[in-house]
Design a protein around this motif. Structure first.
Motif, PDB file in Angstrom:
ATOM      1  N   ALA A  72      24.665  -2.967  21.387  1.00  0.00           N
ATOM      2  CA  ALA A  72      25.512  -3.357  20.249  1.00  0.00           C
ATOM      3  C   ALA A  72      24.691  -3.356  18.959  1.00  0.00           C
ATOM      4  CB  ALA A  72      26.112  -4.734  20.497  1.00  0.00           C
ATOM      5  N   GLU A 116      16.725 -13.616  11.844  1.00  0.00           N
ATOM      6  CA  GLU A 116      17.647 -12.496  11.636  1.00  0.00           C
ATOM      7  C   GLU A 116      16.911 -11.178  11.416  1.00  0.00           C
ATOM      8  OE1 GLU A 116      20.419 -13.752   8.626  1.00  0.00           O
ATOM      9  OE2 GLU A 116      21.275 -15.265   9.958  1.00  0.00           O
ATOM     10  N   LEU A 175      20.708  -8.054  14.984  1.00  0.00           N
ATOM     11  CA  LEU A 175      22.118  -8.193  15.374  1.00  0.00           C
ATOM     12  C   LEU A 175      22.729  -9.444  14.748  1.00  0.00           C
ATOM     13  CD1 LEU A 175      24.469  -7.262  17.246  1.00  0.00           C
ATOM     14  CD2 LEU A 175      23.586  -8.869  18.920  1.00  0.00           C
ATOM     15  N   LEU A 176      21.921 -10.496  14.637  1.00  0.00           N
ATOM     16  CA  LEU A 176      22.432 -11.743  14.074  1.00  0.00           C
ATOM     17  C   LEU A 176      22.809 -11.567  12.604  1.00  0.00           C
ATOM     18  CD1 LEU A 176      19.880 -14.235  15.668  1.00  0.00           C
ATOM     19  CD2 LEU A 176      22.200 -13.734  16.427  1.00  0.00           C
ATOM     20  N   ARG A 177      22.187 -10.588  11.955  1.00  0.00           N
ATOM     21  CA  ARG A 177      22.520 -10.307  10.552  1.00  0.00           C
ATOM     22  C   ARG A 177      23.720  -9.365  10.445  1.00  0.00           C
ATOM     23  NH1 ARG A 177      24.525  -8.852   6.918  1.00  0.00           N
ATOM     24  NH2 ARG A 177      23.836  -8.372   4.808  1.00  0.00           N
ATOM     25  N   PHE A 203      23.682  -5.487  26.859  1.00  0.00           N
ATOM     26  CA  PHE A 203      24.880  -5.168  26.066  1.00  0.00           C
ATOM     27  C   PHE A 203      24.593  -5.377  24.574  1.00  0.00           C
ATOM     28  CE2 PHE A 203      28.729  -6.577  23.882  1.00  0.00           C
ATOM     29  CZ  PHE A 203      29.585  -5.518  24.153  1.00  0.00           C
ATOM     30  N   LEU A 204      23.959  -6.500  24.270  1.00  0.00           N
ATOM     31  CA  LEU A 204      23.690  -6.806  22.860  1.00  0.00           C
ATOM     32  C   LEU A 204      22.653  -5.855  22.255  1.00  0.00           C
ATOM     33  CD1 LEU A 204      23.766 -10.711  22.916  1.00  0.00           C
ATOM     34  CD2 LEU A 204      25.508  -9.150  22.041  1.00  0.00           C
ATOM     35  N   LEU A 217      25.422  -1.458  15.580  1.00  0.00           N
ATOM     36  CA  LEU A 217      25.821  -2.244  14.404  1.00  0.00           C
ATOM     37  C   LEU A 217      24.842  -2.167  13.232  1.00  0.00           C
ATOM     38  CD1 LEU A 217      27.143  -5.366  16.334  1.00  0.00           C
ATOM     39  CD2 LEU A 217      28.517  -3.852  14.918  1.00  0.00           C
ATOM     40  N   GLU A 257      19.923 -10.091  -1.174  1.00  0.00           N
ATOM     41  CA  GLU A 257      19.440 -10.020   0.202  1.00  0.00           C
ATOM     42  C   GLU A 257      19.428  -8.597   0.732  1.00  0.00           C
ATOM     43  OE1 GLU A 257      20.501 -10.036   4.591  1.00  0.00           O
ATOM     44  OE2 GLU A 257      21.840  -9.590   2.936  1.00  0.00           O
ATOM     45  N   TRP A 275      31.137  -4.873  13.050  1.00  0.00           N
ATOM     46  CA  TRP A 275      32.064  -4.239  14.004  1.00  0.00           C
ATOM     47  C   TRP A 275      33.379  -3.867  13.338  1.00  0.00           C
ATOM     48  CZ3 TRP A 275      36.632  -6.892  14.849  1.00  0.00           C
ATOM     49  CH2 TRP A 275      36.651  -8.239  14.487  1.00  0.00           C
ATOM     50  N   LYS A 276      33.659  -4.518  12.206  1.00  0.00           N
ATOM     51  CA  LYS A 276      34.925  -4.241  11.518  1.00  0.00           C
ATOM     52  C   LYS A 276      34.861  -2.959  10.704  1.00  0.00           C
ATOM     53  CE  LYS A 276      34.532  -8.619  10.229  1.00  0.00           C
ATOM     54  NZ  LYS A 276      34.640  -9.827   9.425  1.00  0.00           N
ATOM     55  N   ALA A 294      23.973  -9.405  29.542  1.00  0.00           N
ATOM     56  CA  ALA A 294      24.414  -9.687  28.168  1.00  0.00           C
ATOM     57  C   ALA A 294      23.374  -9.182  27.174  1.00  0.00           C
ATOM     58  CB  ALA A 294      24.624 -11.188  27.984  1.00  0.00           C
ATOM     59  N   HIS A 310      26.012  -8.598  12.844  1.00  0.00           N
ATOM     60  CA  HIS A 310      27.010  -8.745  13.911  1.00  0.00           C
ATOM     61  C   HIS A 310      28.430  -8.504  13.429  1.00  0.00           C
ATOM     62  CE1 HIS A 310      28.443 -12.743  12.588  1.00  0.00           C
ATOM     63  NE2 HIS A 310      27.266 -12.801  12.044  1.00  0.00           N
ATOM     64  N   ASP A 311      28.687  -8.770  12.136  1.00  0.00           N
ATOM     65  CA  ASP A 311      30.079  -8.639  11.680  1.00  0.00           C
ATOM     66  C   ASP A 311      30.413  -7.227  11.193  1.00  0.00           C
ATOM     67  OD1 ASP A 311      28.614  -8.642   9.402  1.00  0.00           O
ATOM     68  OD2 ASP A 311      29.893 -10.017   8.292  1.00  0.00           O
TER      69      ASP A 311
END
Lengths: 520, 367
Positions: free
Chosen positions: B35, B166, B171-173, B31-32, B39, B134, B178-179, B28, B175-176
């Protein structure tokens, strides 16, 4: 500090490392210290003070009751209960008369000047007050001996896992595990992580996406009506469930990491076929508390026995004996609604409305029996069961409309709005204006399907008859019930981890910090 | 029954479960990691400012001039013009809304790699008490190498709602994202993206003439925030310690306003510490700036034509005062800089032509 914050995850990680490095009572000291830190962080010094005060009162009263003569024992019990109930009343219901007057005036379309008194309630007071009162009553009734260890009682009273949103644990059930040495077990780690991640998935992937619809629609009642409001009501029921039960999964999962099994609070409530069944599956520890410490004792009082006799005279033997039950239900549900907060939206939405459903179900039970007999309908027929579940969902969702509303006026505005013909939701333009990105909608739909599949699997492994009775203590853990093979469970947990990290609504630009029930 | 179940699902030992969890966790994590590379924003679209911090580390040769500051620094001075006209090697360590403390940490980091002769600080950021957006912080820090400087800078200047976690795990910042992924996110996930700046300079060749700005509301107090003074002191001390000349500059941006109390404070500071202070707003005529042709956003920032004029004015001052050398004679340095210069000229010409034809430059349309 919220359960979804990085700080909480760090606290759990560090506490776990220390916890399994120590033995015996030192493990409880680690839990106590972690809980103190959590309370200070999340609620400040005043919360810590009141939680400690509440715990100290109960601890000392427990000892005093065990040592006192019968008459004095009662006096100690009453005094301690008054202290606990008094703190709860002061912090939570000071504005209740004002809100009541406001609601009455609003409903009659009149103006009423009312400024609520600002009194910051200690963290989790609604939950820990009930736990303390439950302990006092159990000791008073002689069900359990008084707590002898201030450390383990301190852990029970302040445990950072159940202090914010429950479950409303009982000392009698936690005292045993807290007195034993808890060894690290890989199985607990796997099961705890699986459940913790499942809770995070429910909260961050599902609940927060549902909130986009709910907040968008309820936030603009001048614009949205008809199909939008029906849709919002459905979404809110699902949002509340995934939020609250998600939190419980996180709490119970984290508990398992520490080798502690806390009380189950949810058992697939949307599979309920009646409102009464729903409340045996939703917020179980709260319902059980009111049942055990209020409803049953009430029904055993002389006054209620006399009420039964009076009812039989008035309505005949069969229906008359239901009178004490109905009065008891009314009292219990009124207080249950009030527990959520001193506002009539809670008293109706989480109390009296359900009381009405249950009383009606009791009264019309003979009619239902005749209906089944006359039609020969199989109650276990799949379609009939599905209908009953749907009907329960609708009834419960109506209650949640009150629960979500800021005032009774708003709730009635929503119900009225539902009747306005507006099918805008079913047009592409009308749907997408709600602010949900197509990609997020896909995630939501797939996530809800996964939720359904998991719920079904859990439902199959449950013994429905025991719902709410055994409190799940002797059952296999969530993870084991879901997937028997450890490898499958580990793969599921890994998949959840990836989905939460990538699809969760958290971090910058999102405000997913607070759980809905944390304000109680 | 129990036996049958055990036969079907033989129990796994605790060590077995731990091994399984470890393997899955590593998978995992891998993978991250991939990712995260995909991202993370690549800043190759209309907003390219997020590239600037990182591009500093690509520099092969040290610089004699380091320019630090916010957008007024990276949009108003052309490093390529300084090279072409005077052979000055320079780099702008500037970012959008870069705070004075951030400039300090970027400078401190840069001084671990090189010791320039001059550090030029654009002092407009002295007026900014804290970060308000930010994404600006992310543009400053995402491209910065991990070091004590970065850690301290983040802790010192992050906004209340930002988390160090973050920054540690971007990635925690992101992560979204992907859209909204584009082909470039995949292309540059594991491959170096082409340079977007010209030694930190942000090239704009479009023109939007100056128009009157709305009057700014009067402030009750124009004193620079205490924290900015503290970091200005640190910048000054750092330069003094390393024998670097510190020059303060107010770039010729017409907005936000630069009222007299600000000017007085900078003058007083420069006098007290014996620093050169250049207020290019007052020198606009001498520089030859025409705010009807030399700005791309109505006077907030200069376009390349204005920035070149400022560089032509600035170059001789710095050369004469601080003895900056003409490095065009160093063939190795010249090879690198001339290549950049060619890219700069080509980009300038392309933008000029597009602007002439369309009246706008399409890649900046989302600004």
């Amino acid at each position: 500090m919220s359960y979804t914050s990085y700080g909480f995850l760090m606290l759990v990680l560090i506490s776990l490392l220390l916890y399994y490095s120590f033995r015996g009572r030192f493990q409880n000291l680690v839990l106590l210290f972690a809980s103190i830190l959590f309370i200070l962080w999340a609620g400040g010094l005043s919360s810590l003070f009141f939680i400690a005060l509440s715990a100290a009162i109960s601890f000392l009263a427990g000892i005093a009751m065990d040592r006192a003569q019968a008459g004095r024992k009662k006096a100690v019990y009453v005094l301690a209960m008054l202290a606990q109930g008094g703190m709860l009343a002061v912090f939570k219901y000071l504005n209740f008369p004002g809100y009541t007057m406001l609601a009455l005036h609003e409903l009659r379309g009149l103006e009423y000047e009312f400024t609520a008194m600002e009194l910051a309630a200690p963290l989790g007071i609604s939950f820990y007050a009930l736990m303390q009162m439950g302990y006092l009553t159990d000791v008073y009734w002689g069900r359990i001996p008084h707590a002898s260890s201030p450390v383990s009682y301190g852990v029970f009273s302040s445990l950072f896992l159940h202090i914010i949103q429950g479950p409303i644990d009982r000392y009698g059930q936690l005292a045993g595990p807290l007195s034993e040495r808890r060894r690290f077990q890989a199985e607990n780690l796997l099961n705890g992580l699986t459940r913790l991640l499942w809770g995070l998935f429910k909260k961050l992937v599902l609940s927060e996406r549902l909130a986009v619809f709910v907040n968008g629609i309820y936030g603009d009642l001048e614009v949205y009506n008809g199909s939008y409001l029906v849709f919002a009501a459905i979404c809110y029921s699902l949002q509340l469930y995934t939020d609250f039960s998600g939190c419980m999964d996180m709490v119970l999962g984290t508990g398992e990491l520490f080798g502690i099994r806390l009380t189950e609070n949810f058992k697939q409530p949307f599979f309920s076929r009646s409102d009464a069944e729903f409340w045996r599956r939703w917020h179980i520890s709260l319902g059980n508390w009111f049942r055990d410490y209020l409803m049953y004792p009430l029904l055993r009082t002389e006054a209620f026995k006399r009420l039964g006799k009076f009812g039989k005279k008035l309505f005949g033997k069969k229906q008359g004996k239901k009178l004490p039950l109905c009065v008891g239900l009314f009292i219990v549900w009124f207080l249950l609604g009030l527990w959520h907060g001193g506002m009539w939206t809670f008293i109706i939405g989480s109390g009296l409305l359900h009381c009405t459903y249950m009383i009606l179900a009791e009264i019309f039970e003979p009619a239902f029996q005749r209906f089944y007999k006359a039609t020969g309908l199989d109650r276990e027929n799949r379609i009939w069961r599905a209908f009953q579940m749907l009907r329960t969902f609708v009834l419960v969702s109506a209650g949640f409309v009150f629960f979500r509303s800021d005032s009774l006026t708003m709730a009635f505005q929503i119900f009225r709005g539902m009747g306005t013909p507006n099918g805008g939701l079913f047009t592409a333009e009308g749907f997408w204006e709600l602010g949900m990105a197509p990609a997020d909608l896909w995630v939501l739909v797939l996530g809800l399907l996964l939720l359904f599949a998991v719920s079904r699997k859990l439902e199959q492994t449950e013994e429905i008859a025991s719902v709410g009775m055994e409190e799940g203590r002797d059952q296999a853990s969530f993870g084991e019930r879901l997937l028997a093979v450890p490898l499958h469970r580990a793969v599921f947990a890994t998949a959840l981890f990836l989905m939460v990290v990538l699809w969760g609504f958290y971090g910058q630009g999102y405000d997913a910090a607070s759980f809905i029930y944390s304000r109680f | 029954m129990e036996e049958q179940r055990e036969k079907k699902n033989p129990p796994v030992s605790g060590a077995g479960i731990l091994r399984m969890l470890l393997i899955l966790f590593l998978a995992a994590a891998a993978f991250l990691f991939f990712a995260q590379r995909i991202l993370m924003p690549k800043y190759t679209g209309s907003v390219i400012e997020g590239c600037f911090t990182e591009e500093y580390y690509r520099e092969e040769y040290p610089h004699e001039l380091l320019i630090i500051g916010n957008c007024e620094s990276y949009e108003n001075i052309s490093t390529m013009e300084l090279w072409e006209e005077y052979g000055i090697t320079s780099f702008i360590r500037g970012n959008s809304n870069q705070l004075i403390p951030q400039s300090y940490y970027l400078l401190r980091e840069a001084l671990e790699y090189e010791t320039p002769k001059v550090v030029l600080l654009n002092i407009q950021a002295m007026t900014i008490p804290e970060q308000d957006t930010e994404s600006y912080n992310r543009m400053v820090f995402d491209g910065m190498r991990w070091s004590k400087n970065k850690l301290e800078a983040i802790l010192e200047t992050k906004m209340e709602e930002e988390h160090l976690t973050e920054y540690l795990f971007p990635l925690l910042r992101y992560h979204d994202r992907w859209k909204e992924l584009t082909a470039e996110d995949f292309r540059y996930a594991f491959q170096e993206r082409p340079e977007r700046s010209y030694n930190g300079y942000y090239l704009r060749a479009d023109i939007r003439p100056y128009t009157e700005f709305p009057a700014e509301r009067r402030k009750p107090d124009y004193t620079f925030p205490e924290n900015n003074y503290e970091y200005l002191d640190r910048i000054e001390a750092l330069c003094r310690e390393k024998g670097i000349a510190l020059v303060l500059m107010k770039a010729p941006s017409l907005y936000p306003e630069w009222p007299e109390p600000y000017e007085e404070q900078v003058e007083a500071y420069a006098k007290e510490h014996g620093l050169l202070y250049l207020n290019t707003l007052e020198e606009a005529e001498a520089i030859g700036l025409d705010f009807f042709t030399d700005t791309y956003d109505e006077g907030l920032h200069l376009n390349v034509y204005g920035a070149e004029k400022v560089s032509q004015w600035l170059g001789p001052i710095l050369k004469e005062r601080y003895g900056l050398s003409d490095q065009r004679s160093d063939s190795r340095v010249a090879a690198v800089y001339n290549e950049k210069l060619d890219r700069y000229e080509a980009e300038k010409e392309a933008q000029r032509k597009e602007f002439e034809e369309l009246g706008y430059i399409s890649k900046f349309q989302n600004d």
